[in-house]
Enzyme design. Structure first.
Site, PDB file in Angstrom:
ATOM      1  N   CYS A 148       0.798  -1.234   0.000  1.00 21.27           N
ATOM      2  CA  CYS A 148       0.000   0.000   0.000  1.00 21.27           C
ATOM      3  C   CYS A 148       0.835   1.291   0.000  1.00 21.27           C
ATOM      4  CB  CYS A 148      -0.977  -0.013   1.161  1.00 21.27           C
ATOM      5  SG  CYS A 148      -0.265  -0.620   2.691  1.00 21.27           S
ATOM      6  N   HIS A 240      -1.984   6.822   3.513  1.00 21.32           N
ATOM      7  CA  HIS A 240      -0.547   6.770   3.800  1.00 21.32           C
ATOM      8  C   HIS A 240       0.112   8.010   3.191  1.00 21.32           C
ATOM      9  CE1 HIS A 240      -1.119   2.885   5.373  1.00 21.32           C
ATOM     10  NE2 HIS A 240      -0.526   2.136   4.459  1.00 21.32           N
TER      11      HIS A 240
HETATM   12  P1  NAP Z   1      -7.671 -10.918   7.398  1.00 19.42           P
HETATM   13  O1  NAP Z   1      -8.664  -9.898   7.814  1.00 19.42           O
HETATM   14  O2  NAP Z   1      -7.034 -11.746   8.439  1.00 19.42           O
HETATM   15  O3  NAP Z   1      -8.403 -11.882   6.337  1.00 19.42           O
HETATM   16  C1  NAP Z   1      -7.812 -13.060   5.866  1.00 19.42           C
HETATM   17  C2  NAP Z   1      -8.751 -13.801   4.925  1.00 19.42           C
HETATM   18  O4  NAP Z   1      -8.107 -15.018   4.554  1.00 19.42           O
HETATM   19  C3  NAP Z   1     -10.093 -14.196   5.556  1.00 19.42           C
HETATM   20  O5  NAP Z   1     -11.104 -14.149   4.584  1.00 19.42           O
HETATM   21  C4  NAP Z   1      -9.844 -15.627   5.993  1.00 19.42           C
HETATM   22  O6  NAP Z   1     -11.030 -16.412   6.064  1.00 19.42           O
HETATM   23  C5  NAP Z   1      -8.989 -16.117   4.841  1.00 19.42           C
HETATM   24  N1  NAP Z   1      -8.226 -17.304   5.224  1.00 19.42           N
HETATM   25  C6  NAP Z   1      -7.424 -17.483   6.293  1.00 19.42           C
HETATM   26  N2  NAP Z   1      -6.934 -18.743   6.315  1.00 19.42           N
HETATM   27  C7  NAP Z   1      -7.444 -19.359   5.219  1.00 19.42           C
HETATM   28  C8  NAP Z   1      -7.325 -20.686   4.691  1.00 19.42           C
HETATM   29  N3  NAP Z   1      -6.568 -21.611   5.276  1.00 19.42           N
HETATM   30  N4  NAP Z   1      -7.986 -20.975   3.557  1.00 19.42           N
HETATM   31  C9  NAP Z   1      -8.749 -20.051   2.942  1.00 19.42           C
HETATM   32  N5  NAP Z   1      -8.913 -18.789   3.401  1.00 19.42           N
HETATM   33  C10 NAP Z   1      -8.264 -18.450   4.527  1.00 19.42           C
HETATM   34  O7  NAP Z   1      -6.481 -10.254   6.559  1.00 19.42           O
HETATM   35  P2  NAP Z   1      -6.459  -8.855   5.763  1.00 19.42           P
HETATM   36  O8  NAP Z   1      -6.027  -7.774   6.673  1.00 19.42           O
HETATM   37  O9  NAP Z   1      -7.737  -8.691   5.012  1.00 19.42           O
HETATM   38  O10 NAP Z   1      -5.265  -9.099   4.737  1.00 19.42           O
HETATM   39  C11 NAP Z   1      -5.422  -9.985   3.624  1.00 19.42           C
HETATM   40  C12 NAP Z   1      -4.182  -9.957   2.735  1.00 19.42           C
HETATM   41  O11 NAP Z   1      -4.017  -8.661   2.202  1.00 19.42           O
HETATM   42  C13 NAP Z   1      -2.885 -10.267   3.470  1.00 19.42           C
HETATM   43  O12 NAP Z   1      -2.061 -11.003   2.595  1.00 19.42           O
HETATM   44  C14 NAP Z   1      -2.303  -8.918   3.782  1.00 19.42           C
HETATM   45  O13 NAP Z   1      -0.915  -8.963   3.895  1.00 19.42           O
HETATM   46  C15 NAP Z   1      -2.737  -8.127   2.548  1.00 19.42           C
HETATM   47  N6  NAP Z   1      -2.889  -6.682   2.777  1.00 19.42           N
HETATM   48  C16 NAP Z   1      -3.581  -6.217   3.838  1.00 19.42           C
HETATM   49  C17 NAP Z   1      -3.774  -4.840   3.966  1.00 19.42           C
HETATM   50  C18 NAP Z   1      -4.595  -4.276   5.063  1.00 19.42           C
HETATM   51  O14 NAP Z   1      -4.812  -3.065   5.033  1.00 19.42           O
HETATM   52  N7  NAP Z   1      -5.070  -5.067   6.001  1.00 19.42           N
HETATM   53  C19 NAP Z   1      -3.270  -3.961   3.026  1.00 19.42           C
HETATM   54  C20 NAP Z   1      -2.587  -4.483   1.957  1.00 19.42           C
HETATM   55  C21 NAP Z   1      -2.416  -5.833   1.839  1.00 19.42           C
HETATM   56  P3  NAP Z   1     -11.815 -16.633   7.484  1.00 19.42           P
HETATM   57  O15 NAP Z   1     -12.577 -15.373   7.756  1.00 19.42           O
HETATM   58  O16 NAP Z   1     -12.714 -17.780   7.170  1.00 19.42           O
HETATM   59  O17 NAP Z   1     -10.780 -16.927   8.503  1.00 19.42           O
END
Ligand code: NAP
Length: 348
Positions: A148, A240
């Site tokens: 980001c 950011h």
């Molecule tokens: P999050 O809220 O923890 O969400 C993770 C997602 O992955 C949920 O839908 C979860 O499903 C799913 N998941 C987890 N384990 C799984 C499995 N074994 N099989 C299938 N699905 C699974 O994470 P997030 O903050 O949205 O981030 C998601 C990705 O985007 C990450 O790679 C992160 O580094 C990247 N990212 C995040 C941000 C941010 O602002 N947060 C910004 C840029 C990039 P359940 O709900 O069923 O557990």
């Protein structure tokens, strides 16, 4: 478009997944028909599997979808990925192998030598690398968007590229929404600055070189400029901010740099892609701008705002840049990538 293209989201129940759901609402080309998550959520209605944490209400049509396992099969050809990084590598590969176009927001595949890391205004031509994935025996592909804060930095630097970028020093002030949910503890972030975000500085340094570099069918040629990043978490909700110093080969005047910023356009603008901001990098003359609270939502969060261009006594020029981390830095970036891929005939 007479019939919209069905799309799915891997990791739809997470924080970034919700941003995809929101950004795809009323999209003129894409219709969200499939949501995938872990086996903890599979089989439940989307509304039961996750609590809506964004402004407004969960779109009713999505609330009624049944969450699937993240296994290729019944998902649409185009899937956006917001998977937890601990599982994204294998799951995204399995979807690409099975013929899906995976447009991923996760870090896992960004630096692979045959995976484009796209900012469509800057390096849309990097999509030509995708047929190389035939070497892996994939019927589909993986295309990624950057971290980001890297998006904000590279968009701000792109107008300097014609003058030859040599060295960059960037200090970020990153919003708490970039840390997911529940993210940073309020006891840590209120009235405070946290001078460390794990892995962020390394990502900004190498991703910037890949994005601003060249590409032939033989592979990527990273920009040779050195990039040094300091990353900080600050008590801002969305947006950011990057304070940037840049050394350049040629010695353009301030007016020439401002003209390059004002004239900067890319394929999304040329092709009038639905999520493209009319002007991707917008210069603000007021020395007090851009500011996250006042500017981050403008242009649907898809433009980068820059200001305070002035001479730097160490490198050549310095400026400040602001971008929406969960829109231009996550869901909006991936959707713009997919729009570009559609116009390249990659989703047929
Ligand atoms: P999050 O809220 O923890 O969400 C993770 C997602 O992955 C949920 O839908 C979860 O499903 C799913 N998941 C987890 N384990 C799984 C499995 N074994 N099989 C299938 N699905 C699974 O994470 P997030 O903050 O949205 O981030 C998601 C990705 O985007 C990450 O790679 C992160 O580094 C990247 N990212 C995040 C941000 C941010 O602002 N947060 C910004 C840029 C990039 P359940 O709900 O069923 O557990």
């Amino acid at each position: 478009m007479e019939k919209k293209i069905p799309v799915g989201i891997l990791g739809a129940t997470g924080m970034v997944g919700q941003h995809f759901v929101k950004f795809l609402q009323n999209h003129p080309w894409f219709e969200l028909t499939w949501v995938g998550a872990s086996d903890r959520s599979a089989g439940k209605k989307y509304a039961e599997a996750t609590s809506w944490r964004l402004d407004g209400v969960m779109p009713p049509a999505v609330a009624a979808l049944t969450v699937s396992d993240c296994k290729p099969g019944d998902a649409p050809k185009l899937v956006f990925s917001a998977m937890d990084a601990s599982v994204a590598t294998e799951i995204e590969r399995a979807f690409a192998e099975a013929g899906h176009c995976v447009v991923s927001n996760s870090k896992n595949h960004r630096m692979e030598p045959d995976v484009p890391l796209l900012v469509p205004e800057i390096n849309g031509d990097h999509l030509k690398i995708v047929p190389q994935q035939a070497k892996r025996g994939w019927k589909g592909c993986i295309v990624t968007n950057p971290n980001c804060s890297t998006v904000v930095l590279t968009m701000a630097l792109a107008p300097f590229k014609p003058f030859g970028i040599r060295r960059v020093i960037v200090t970020t002030m990153q919003a708490i929404s970039g840390a997911g949910y529940p993210g940073v503890a309020s006891m840590d972030i209120m009235a405070n600055v946290i001078p460390y975000i794990g892995g962020e500085e390394e990502k900004m340094q190498i991703e910037t070189q890949k994005i601003l570099g060249g590409c032939t069918e033989a592979g990527f040629a990273p920009l040779q400029a050195k990039v040094s990043a300091h990353c900080n978490r600050v008590p801002v909700v969305d947006g950011h901010t990057c304070a940037i110093s840049v050394e350049i080969e040629q010695k353009p005047s301030r007016d020439e740099i401002l003209a390059s910023i004002a004239g900067f356009r890319g394929l999304p603008q040329e092709r009038k892609l639905p999520s493209a901001p009319a002007q991707p990098v917008i210069y603000m003359d007021d020395p007090l701008r851009p500011q996250p609270r006042r500017d981050v939502e403008r242009e649907r969060g898809m433009a980068v705002f820059v200001g305070r261009l002035r001479e730097c006594l160490v490198l050549d020029w310095k400026l400040v840049a602001l971008g929406h981390n969960t829109v231009r830095g996550a869901a909006g970036a991936a959707v713009l990538n997919a729009e570009l891929m559609y116009t390249e005939g990659m989703l047929a």
